[in-house]
Design a protein around this motif. Structure first.
Motif, PDB file in Angstrom:
ATOM      1  N   ALA A 124       0.876  -1.175   0.000  1.00  0.00           N
ATOM      2  CA  ALA A 124       0.000   0.000   0.000  1.00  0.00           C
ATOM      3  C   ALA A 124       0.911   1.222   0.000  1.00  0.00           C
ATOM      4  O   ALA A 124       1.601   1.498   0.984  1.00  0.00           O
ATOM      5  N   VAL A 125       0.949   1.919  -1.125  1.00  0.00           N
ATOM      6  CA  VAL A 125       1.796   3.104  -1.262  1.00  0.00           C
ATOM      7  C   VAL A 125       0.950   4.306  -0.855  1.00  0.00           C
ATOM      8  O   VAL A 125      -0.090   4.588  -1.456  1.00  0.00           O
ATOM      9  N   VAL A 126       1.412   4.997   0.185  1.00  0.00           N
ATOM     10  CA  VAL A 126       0.649   6.089   0.788  1.00  0.00           C
ATOM     11  C   VAL A 126       1.313   7.425   0.495  1.00  0.00           C
ATOM     12  O   VAL A 126       2.521   7.579   0.658  1.00  0.00           O
ATOM     13  N   ASP A 127       0.504   8.385   0.082  1.00  0.00           N
ATOM     14  CA  ASP A 127       0.975   9.751  -0.134  1.00  0.00           C
ATOM     15  C   ASP A 127       0.027  10.689   0.604  1.00  0.00           C
ATOM     16  O   ASP A 127      -1.202  10.522   0.534  1.00  0.00           O
ATOM     17  N   VAL A 128       0.579  11.651   1.317  1.00  0.00           N
ATOM     18  CA  VAL A 128      -0.214  12.603   2.093  1.00  0.00           C
ATOM     19  C   VAL A 128       0.241  14.009   1.755  1.00  0.00           C
ATOM     20  O   VAL A 128       1.436  14.298   1.734  1.00  0.00           O
ATOM     21  N   ARG A 129      -0.720  14.863   1.497  1.00  0.00           N
ATOM     22  CA  ARG A 129      -0.430  16.286   1.265  1.00  0.00           C
ATOM     23  C   ARG A 129      -1.351  17.086   2.168  1.00  0.00           C
ATOM     24  O   ARG A 129      -2.563  16.853   2.176  1.00  0.00           O
ATOM     25  N   THR A 130      -0.759  18.008   2.925  1.00  0.00           N
ATOM     26  CA  THR A 130      -1.565  18.822   3.835  1.00  0.00           C
ATOM     27  C   THR A 130      -1.233  20.292   3.664  1.00  0.00           C
ATOM     28  O   THR A 130      -0.158  20.652   3.201  1.00  0.00           O
ATOM     29  N   ALA A 131      -2.177  21.116   4.048  1.00  0.00           N
ATOM     30  CA  ALA A 131      -1.979  22.566   4.042  1.00  0.00           C
ATOM     31  C   ALA A 131      -2.898  23.157   5.097  1.00  0.00           C
ATOM     32  O   ALA A 131      -3.968  22.617   5.381  1.00  0.00           O
ATOM     33  N   ALA A 132      -2.481  24.257   5.678  1.00  0.00           N
ATOM     34  CA  ALA A 132      -3.297  24.955   6.682  1.00  0.00           C
ATOM     35  C   ALA A 132      -3.743  26.280   6.102  1.00  0.00           C
ATOM     36  O   ALA A 132      -3.042  26.884   5.288  1.00  0.00           O
ATOM     37  N   ARG A 133      -4.921  26.706   6.516  1.00  0.00           N
ATOM     38  CA  ARG A 133      -5.414  28.005   6.063  1.00  0.00           C
ATOM     39  C   ARG A 133      -6.303  28.610   7.137  1.00  0.00           C
ATOM     40  O   ARG A 133      -6.870  27.909   7.968  1.00  0.00           O
ATOM     41  N   GLU A 134      -6.393  29.900   7.084  1.00  0.00           N
ATOM     42  CA  GLU A 134      -7.283  30.628   7.991  1.00  0.00           C
ATOM     43  C   GLU A 134      -8.678  30.559   7.408  1.00  0.00           C
ATOM     44  O   GLU A 134      -8.892  30.866   6.241  1.00  0.00           O
ATOM     45  N   ARG A 135      -9.626  30.129   8.195  1.00  0.00           N
ATOM     46  CA  ARG A 135     -11.011  30.028   7.725  1.00  0.00           C
ATOM     47  C   ARG A 135     -11.816  31.115   8.405  1.00  0.00           C
ATOM     48  O   ARG A 135     -11.799  31.241   9.624  1.00  0.00           O
ATOM     49  N   VAL A 136     -12.530  31.882   7.615  1.00  0.00           N
ATOM     50  CA  VAL A 136     -13.324  32.987   8.146  1.00  0.00           C
ATOM     51  C   VAL A 136     -14.649  32.435   8.639  1.00  0.00           C
ATOM     52  O   VAL A 136     -15.310  31.661   7.966  1.00  0.00           O
ATOM     53  N   GLY A 137     -15.036  32.827   9.832  1.00  0.00           N
ATOM     54  CA  GLY A 137     -16.320  32.382  10.394  1.00  0.00           C
ATOM     55  C   GLY A 137     -16.779  33.359  11.441  1.00  0.00           C
ATOM     56  O   GLY A 137     -15.998  34.117  12.002  1.00  0.00           O
ATOM     57  N   GLY A 138     -18.039  33.331  11.725  1.00  0.00           N
ATOM     58  CA  GLY A 138     -18.601  34.218  12.729  1.00  0.00           C
ATOM     59  C   GLY A 138     -18.462  33.632  14.112  1.00  0.00           C
ATOM     60  O   GLY A 138     -18.268  32.452  14.292  1.00  0.00           O
ATOM     61  N   SER A 139     -18.566  34.477  15.093  1.00  0.00           N
ATOM     62  CA  SER A 139     -18.504  34.043  16.471  1.00  0.00           C
ATOM     63  C   SER A 139     -19.776  33.302  16.830  1.00  0.00           C
ATOM     64  O   SER A 139     -20.863  33.680  16.424  1.00  0.00           O
ATOM     65  N   PRO A 140     -19.678  32.228  17.627  1.00  0.00           N
ATOM     66  CA  PRO A 140     -20.873  31.504  18.025  1.00  0.00           C
ATOM     67  C   PRO A 140     -21.627  32.201  19.139  1.00  0.00           C
ATOM     68  O   PRO A 140     -22.670  31.732  19.559  1.00  0.00           O
ATOM     69  N   VAL A 141     -21.111  33.314  19.639  1.00  0.00           N
ATOM     70  CA  VAL A 141     -21.747  34.003  20.754  1.00  0.00           C
ATOM     71  C   VAL A 141     -22.364  35.307  20.267  1.00  0.00           C
ATOM     72  O   VAL A 141     -21.740  36.066  19.548  1.00  0.00           O
ATOM     73  N   SER A 142     -23.610  35.546  20.632  1.00  0.00           N
ATOM     74  CA  SER A 142     -24.203  36.842  20.347  1.00  0.00           C
ATOM     75  C   SER A 142     -24.799  37.386  21.632  1.00  0.00           C
ATOM     76  O   SER A 142     -25.323  36.639  22.452  1.00  0.00           O
ATOM     77  N   VAL A 143     -24.676  38.675  21.819  1.00  0.00           N
ATOM     78  CA  VAL A 143     -25.153  39.329  23.033  1.00  0.00           C
ATOM     79  C   VAL A 143     -26.237  40.314  22.647  1.00  0.00           C
ATOM     80  O   VAL A 143     -26.074  41.094  21.718  1.00  0.00           O
ATOM     81  N   GLY A 144     -27.332  40.270  23.385  1.00  0.00           N
ATOM     82  CA  GLY A 144     -28.421  41.214  23.131  1.00  0.00           C
ATOM     83  C   GLY A 144     -28.804  41.922  24.412  1.00  0.00           C
ATOM     84  O   GLY A 144     -28.858  41.321  25.478  1.00  0.00           O
ATOM     85  N   ILE A 145     -29.061  43.213  24.324  1.00  0.00           N
ATOM     86  CA  ILE A 145     -29.493  43.995  25.484  1.00  0.00           C
ATOM     87  C   ILE A 145     -30.738  44.741  25.067  1.00  0.00           C
ATOM     88  O   ILE A 145     -30.793  45.338  23.999  1.00  0.00           O
ATOM     89  N   GLY A 146     -31.737  44.679  25.918  1.00  0.00           N
ATOM     90  CA  GLY A 146     -32.982  45.363  25.600  1.00  0.00           C
ATOM     91  C   GLY A 146     -33.527  46.040  26.834  1.00  0.00           C
ATOM     92  O   GLY A 146     -33.100  45.777  27.947  1.00  0.00           O
ATOM     93  N   GLY A 147     -34.502  46.925  26.674  1.00  0.00           N
ATOM     94  CA  GLY A 147     -35.080  47.592  27.830  1.00  0.00           C
ATOM     95  C   GLY A 147     -36.431  48.193  27.492  1.00  0.00           C
ATOM     96  O   GLY A 147     -36.833  48.261  26.335  1.00  0.00           O
TER      97      GLY A 147
END
Length: 190
Positions: free
Chosen positions: A84-107
């Motif tokens: 079994a001849v194995v070849d691996v290629r990897t790369a890292a990158r910055e992935r843009v995503g939103g924060s999972p936290v949202s804050v709401g203030i009301g009155g």
């Protein structure tokens, strides 16, 4: 009451942090027919490939999947039915995503009832941003006697950097799922 809310909030944070879903793995395989004969297999790197801890993750994952399929791994040159001849290629990158936290203030003011309120919500998908690792795992299964490639496949996927070691197992599992698989077709494996 405050302690219960705190524990619930902590649980939601932990769940959101570990539940980052990874995209499906893309798999393509080629073969001329069923690989009926099982036997011994040696795992070797593609000529010129770098060896190291990262390669070892993938080689071990491939060996595990082949073992599950009835191929017994052996070490040593020239002592196996297959290679079994194995070849691996990897790369890292910055992935843009939103924060999972949202804050709401009301009155509200006026009349007999006045009040100020607030809330925090947590997305259960986690933050899909940050550093991600993409990898391509390629494997050729050759008969040692005549070097004929009896099966080959390629799996591509990505995961958050903190899950890069687990990505090796995920790609190998997807690659060998339903072995030998449909030849010449690219599929998506969740």
């Amino acid at each position: 009451m405050v302690r219960t809310r705190f524990l619930l909030l902590a649980s939601l944070l932990a769940l959101g942090a570990c539940a980052t879903p990874s995209p499906p793995v893309e798999v393509t395989r080629f073969h001329l027919g069923q690989v009926n004969e099982r036997g011994t297999v040696a795992i070797e790197p593609e000529p010129g490939a770098r060896r190291g801890p990262e390669f070892d993750y993938y080689a071990n994952a491939v060996a595990s999947e082949l073992g599950r399929l009835g191929f017994a791994q052996v070490d040593g040159v020239g002592q196996s039915l297959y290679v079994a001849v194995v070849d691996v290629r990897t790369a890292a990158r910055e992935r843009v995503g939103g924060s999972p936290v949202s804050v709401g203030i009301g009155g509200s003011t006026g009349g007999w009832h006045s009040g100020v309120g607030g809330g925090i919500s947590f997305g259960l998908g986690g933050n899909r941003g940050g550093l991600w690792v993409g990898a391509e795992l390629s494997v050729q299964l050759k008969r040692r006697s005549d070097q004929t490639v009896v099966w080959e496949g390629r799996a591509r996927g990505e995961a958050p950097e903190r899950e890069s070691a687990a990505l090796a197992g995920r790609l190998a599992n997807a690659l060998f799922r339903d072995f030998p698989g449909e030849s010449g077709r690219t599929i998506s494996v969740p």
